[in-house]
Design a protein around this motif. Structure first.
Motif, PDB file in Angstrom:
ATOM      1  N   UNK A  58     -66.783  12.133 -84.539  1.00  0.00           N
ATOM      2  CA  UNK A  58     -65.368  12.487 -84.617  1.00  0.00           C
ATOM      3  C   UNK A  58     -64.893  13.242 -83.379  1.00  0.00           C
ATOM      4  N   UNK A  59     -65.819  13.942 -82.718  1.00  0.00           N
ATOM      5  CA  UNK A  59     -65.448  14.732 -81.543  1.00  0.00           C
ATOM      6  C   UNK A  59     -65.515  13.920 -80.248  1.00  0.00           C
ATOM      7  N   UNK A  60     -66.077  12.735 -80.321  1.00  0.00           N
ATOM      8  CA  UNK A  60     -66.284  11.934 -79.116  1.00  0.00           C
ATOM      9  C   UNK A  60     -65.261  10.816 -78.952  1.00  0.00           C
ATOM     10  N   UNK A  61     -64.489  10.526 -79.983  1.00  0.00           N
ATOM     11  CA  UNK A  61     -63.590   9.372 -79.947  1.00  0.00           C
ATOM     12  C   UNK A  61     -62.170   9.802 -79.580  1.00  0.00           C
ATOM     13  N   UNK A  62     -61.588   9.112 -78.645  1.00  0.00           N
ATOM     14  CA  UNK A  62     -60.185   9.310 -78.276  1.00  0.00           C
ATOM     15  C   UNK A  62     -59.357   8.269 -79.033  1.00  0.00           C
ATOM     16  N   UNK A  63     -59.002   8.597 -80.257  1.00  0.00           N
ATOM     17  CA  UNK A  63     -58.292   7.632 -81.097  1.00  0.00           C
ATOM     18  C   UNK A  63     -56.928   7.292 -80.505  1.00  0.00           C
ATOM     19  N   UNK A  64     -56.238   8.292 -79.999  1.00  0.00           N
ATOM     20  CA  UNK A  64     -54.897   8.055 -79.425  1.00  0.00           C
ATOM     21  C   UNK A  64     -54.940   7.093 -78.242  1.00  0.00           C
ATOM     22  N   UNK A  65     -56.096   7.059 -77.562  1.00  0.00           N
ATOM     23  CA  UNK A  65     -56.201   6.216 -76.389  1.00  0.00           C
ATOM     24  C   UNK A  65     -56.542   4.765 -76.682  1.00  0.00           C
ATOM     25  N   UNK A  66     -56.755   4.436 -77.952  1.00  0.00           N
ATOM     26  CA  UNK A  66     -57.099   3.062 -78.326  1.00  0.00           C
ATOM     27  C   UNK A  66     -55.819   2.234 -78.419  1.00  0.00           C
ATOM     28  N   UNK A  67     -55.813   1.087 -77.777  1.00  0.00           N
ATOM     29  CA  UNK A  67     -54.641   0.203 -77.753  1.00  0.00           C
ATOM     30  C   UNK A  67     -54.680  -0.778 -78.917  1.00  0.00           C
ATOM     31  N   UNK A  68     -53.537  -0.952 -79.547  1.00  0.00           N
ATOM     32  CA  UNK A  68     -53.399  -1.976 -80.589  1.00  0.00           C
ATOM     33  C   UNK A  68     -52.780  -3.216 -79.950  1.00  0.00           C
ATOM     34  N   UNK A  69     -53.510  -4.316 -79.976  1.00  0.00           N
ATOM     35  CA  UNK A  69     -53.058  -5.545 -79.326  1.00  0.00           C
ATOM     36  C   UNK A  69     -51.801  -6.102 -79.995  1.00  0.00           C
ATOM     37  N   UNK A  70     -50.966  -6.766 -79.216  1.00  0.00           N
ATOM     38  CA  UNK A  70     -49.748  -7.374 -79.750  1.00  0.00           C
ATOM     39  C   UNK A  70     -50.062  -8.432 -80.815  1.00  0.00           C
ATOM     40  N   UNK A  71     -51.242  -9.028 -80.723  1.00  0.00           N
ATOM     41  CA  UNK A  71     -51.615 -10.087 -81.666  1.00  0.00           C
ATOM     42  C   UNK A  71     -51.983  -9.558 -83.052  1.00  0.00           C
ATOM     43  N   UNK A  72     -52.190  -8.244 -83.162  1.00  0.00           N
ATOM     44  CA  UNK A  72     -52.576  -7.673 -84.456  1.00  0.00           C
ATOM     45  C   UNK A  72     -51.398  -7.720 -85.421  1.00  0.00           C
ATOM     46  N   UNK A  73     -51.617  -8.338 -86.581  1.00  0.00           N
ATOM     47  CA  UNK A  73     -50.532  -8.512 -87.557  1.00  0.00           C
ATOM     48  C   UNK A  73     -50.774  -7.756 -88.852  1.00  0.00           C
ATOM     49  N   UNK A 102     -58.940 -11.584 -96.219  1.00  0.00           N
ATOM     50  CA  UNK A 102     -60.156 -11.495 -95.407  1.00  0.00           C
ATOM     51  C   UNK A 102     -59.851 -11.158 -93.938  1.00  0.00           C
ATOM     52  N   UNK A 103     -58.839 -10.325 -93.743  1.00  0.00           N
ATOM     53  CA  UNK A 103     -58.510  -9.846 -92.413  1.00  0.00           C
ATOM     54  C   UNK A 103     -58.992  -8.409 -92.249  1.00  0.00           C
ATOM     55  N   UNK A 104     -59.133  -7.978 -91.015  1.00  0.00           N
ATOM     56  CA  UNK A 104     -59.736  -6.689 -90.700  1.00  0.00           C
ATOM     57  C   UNK A 104     -58.679  -5.666 -90.300  1.00  0.00           C
ATOM     58  N   UNK A 105     -58.834  -4.448 -90.774  1.00  0.00           N
ATOM     59  CA  UNK A 105     -57.990  -3.338 -90.329  1.00  0.00           C
ATOM     60  C   UNK A 105     -58.333  -3.023 -88.872  1.00  0.00           C
ATOM     61  N   UNK A 106     -57.321  -2.791 -88.061  1.00  0.00           N
ATOM     62  CA  UNK A 106     -57.565  -2.509 -86.652  1.00  0.00           C
ATOM     63  C   UNK A 106     -58.434  -1.268 -86.497  1.00  0.00           C
ATOM     64  N   UNK A 129     -58.687   2.338 -88.539  1.00  0.00           N
ATOM     65  CA  UNK A 129     -59.913   2.591 -89.293  1.00  0.00           C
ATOM     66  C   UNK A 129     -60.523   3.928 -88.880  1.00  0.00           C
ATOM     67  N   UNK A 130     -60.585   4.165 -87.577  1.00  0.00           N
ATOM     68  CA  UNK A 130     -61.145   5.421 -87.080  1.00  0.00           C
ATOM     69  C   UNK A 130     -60.291   6.623 -87.474  1.00  0.00           C
ATOM     70  N   UNK A 131     -58.969   6.454 -87.466  1.00  0.00           N
ATOM     71  CA  UNK A 131     -58.084   7.562 -87.854  1.00  0.00           C
ATOM     72  C   UNK A 131     -58.274   7.920 -89.320  1.00  0.00           C
ATOM     73  N   UNK A 132     -58.447   6.907 -90.172  1.00  0.00           N
ATOM     74  CA  UNK A 132     -58.702   7.173 -91.582  1.00  0.00           C
ATOM     75  C   UNK A 132     -60.008   7.941 -91.751  1.00  0.00           C
ATOM     76  N   UNK A 133     -61.052   7.529 -91.029  1.00  0.00           N
ATOM     77  CA  UNK A 133     -62.331   8.229 -91.120  1.00  0.00           C
ATOM     78  C   UNK A 133     -62.209   9.664 -90.607  1.00  0.00           C
ATOM     79  N   UNK A 134     -61.477   9.853 -89.535  1.00  0.00           N
ATOM     80  CA  UNK A 134     -61.296  11.197 -88.988  1.00  0.00           C
ATOM     81  C   UNK A 134     -60.585  12.099 -89.997  1.00  0.00           C
ATOM     82  N   UNK A 135     -59.505  11.609 -90.582  1.00  0.00           N
ATOM     83  CA  UNK A 135     -58.719  12.421 -91.510  1.00  0.00           C
ATOM     84  C   UNK A 135     -59.471  12.689 -92.808  1.00  0.00           C
TER      85      UNK A 135
END
Length: 506
Positions: free
Chosen positions: A170-185, A209-213, A217-223
């Motif tokens: 949790x201390x090593x991940x820069x969640x804010x810096x992760x980009x969400x691709x335009x193709x993610x629906x 059967x689609x995946x959460x970005x 996913x990381x933000x949910x785990x962090x919170x």
């Protein structure tokens, strides 16, 4: 989870005289039941066959694998040892013992058995010898090599932990810096928060059967980690007079059956609170979907949605039974470590209106344990092999009085007198636990004061059991049971992501 007949090896029956023919007949019948995946029935017939021929190593080895199938690892280990005692050259028994040790997380001991098999099994088998009954030399080498890697990896991580303080994921991940691709629906958190709209979209997204970005996913785990860190090991729940409350048991990665629970009983809300009692993941191949759905509802309704740790919310179980492999396939190894950190903070038990104690496994190997003892239990770790935390996650009830050694090799088995004393000492009415498959999804033991609820119907697509959940209302707290059958799911078999070493159970 384990078998539906916990006292199989404890039954005292008159011992008949040796009759090899009768033993072989019973063995043949047991083998057929095993092929039909009727493992408790097979265990019973193997036991009778052993009575007629108690020095036959094959019978103990066959009963051992049957116990492995129903996760009675302690019994499986005992039978493998007995088979070796009967015939120290019967290498198949070493395979069984290795598998039991693996299931119990005793990797070094498993490695010793794999080494015996690998070094002693003949490369060219004589078709007339018992060696035809065990895997080929190549397979033995593969098992030995894979187990050795696990032992070396564990040793490496321990060495690193000693040399330096390992940073939390949790201390090593820069969640804010992760980009969400335009193709993610798929669904998106609103200002970093879970909303009703997000959960509605998420459930449908998973159904398709689609995946959460990864970012969300990381933000949910962090919170969720931050939330659970602030909780006690024992969480108190208040249910108002006449208000409904629902308790669910094991889900084990059966996402579509989880959705069926919400269809039957209503989605979680402030007016429809839930407690899920451990073993959310492993076995079923939609564990990622299950855990993010449950964590999402916990963040959305923190005071009306509750989760207890199960024995499968642990590193060893996840490594063997599929969750680790599934997370790696759908996300990354880093996220596996993040889940481990989160699971270490899950509460160990819940107490409803000071009258009902809910835990995944069961009660304790000694009298005198109080609710305050549970509250004070240090939980930020992997489950130990003994003590309060271990027994809350692993123990099982038994019909006879007193206590006995666990069929699982971990925790204990406790009788109605143990339950009665614990309830009286703590001012409780009854306990609710999960951890075991039941034909109708639930079972009442100990004069109705020990209730088991299991919510994964047709467990592993093979058991044919119903699932169940419990509803009660504040005030009288009388449990009501709803049973249900399984629903269809996409063509991904259970254990699709499990460790290849579990092929030894086949």
């Amino acid at each position: 989870m384990t078998d539906q007949n916990p006292d199989t090896m404890e039954v005292d029956r008159p011992k008949p005289e040796v009759d090899v023919d009768q033993s072989n007949q019973l063995k043949a019948e047991a083998n057929e039941l095993f092929k039909l995946e009727k493992y408790p029935d097979a265990i019973d017939l193997y036991s009778k066959a052993i009575d007629f021929n108690p020095t036959n190593a094959v019978l103990y080895a066959n009963r051992s694998i049957s116990h492995l199938k129903v996760e009675s690892f302690g019994y499986a280990l005992a039978d493998a040892n007995k088979a070796i005692e009967c015939d120290k050259n019967y290498l198949k028994a070493y395979y069984r013992r290795a598998a039991a040790h693996m299931a119990l997380g005793k990797y070094k001991m498993a490695l010793k058995d794999y080494e015996i098999v690998y070094k002693l099994i003949p490369a060219n088998k004589d078709a007339k010898t018992k060696f035809t009954l065990i895997p080929a030399n190549k397979d033995a080498k593969t098992k030995f090599t894979e187990c050795k890697k696990i032992v070396q990896t564990i040793a490496f991580h321990k060495a690193i932990a000693i040399e330096e303080k390992v940073k939390a994921v949790a201390d090593e991940i820069d969640i804010d810096g992760i980009t969400v691709e335009d193709s993610y629906d798929g669904p998106r958190l609103q200002e970093g928060k879970v909303t009703v709209e997000f959960m509605t979209q998420l459930l449908e997204h998973f159904k398709a059967q689609k995946k959460l970005h990864r970012k969300f996913a990381l933000k949910i785990l962090y919170d969720i980690k931050q939330y659970f860190q602030a909780q006690s090991s024992l969480v108190d729940i208040k249910v108002g007079d006449g208000k409904k409350f629902t308790i669910c048991g094991d889900i084990h990665g059966q996402y579509y059956d989880l959705m069926n629970i919400f269809s039957l009983n209503g989605q979680p809300s402030e007016e429809n609170p839930y407690l899920f009692n451990g073993d959310f993941v492993d076995r079923g191949s939609f564990s990622v979907e299950c855990i993010f759905a449950l964590f999402g509802f916990k963040l959305l309704y923190p005071d009306h949605f509750f989760m207890s740790r199960g024995n499968h919310e642990s590193e060893n179980m996840n490594k063997m039974y599929g969750f680790e492999g599934e997370v790696k396939a759908k996300y990354s190894s880093q996220m596996v470590d993040f889940f481990t950190e989160v699971y270490n903070w899950l509460p160990l038990a819940h107490c409803i209106n000071n009258k009902i104690l809910v835990m995944h496994g069961g009660l304790f190997s000694k009298d005198g344990v109080t609710l305050d003892d549970i509250r004070k239990t240090e939980r930020n770790r992997q489950p130990p092999e003994e003590g309060i935390m271990c027994e809350l996650l692993w123990s099982d009830p038994q019909g006879m009085q007193g206590r006995s050694a666990s069929k699982r090799g971990v925790g204990c088995q406790f009788g109605p007198d143990v339950t009665e004393r614990f309830l009286e000492n703590n001012g409780l009415d009854y306990i609710v636990r999960s951890h075991e498959v039941k034909e109708n999804g639930y079972e009442l033991m100990h004069d109705g004061k020990c209730i088991t609820v299991f919510s994964a119907p047709n467990y592993c697509d093979t058991m044919g059991n119903k699932g169940a959940f419990i509803t009660l209302k504040g005030g009288d707290l009388r449990p009501e049971f709803t049973s249900y059958v399984h629903v269809p799911h996409p063509n991904v078999k259970p254990m699709a992501y499990a460790n290849s070493l579990l092929s030894l159970f086949g």
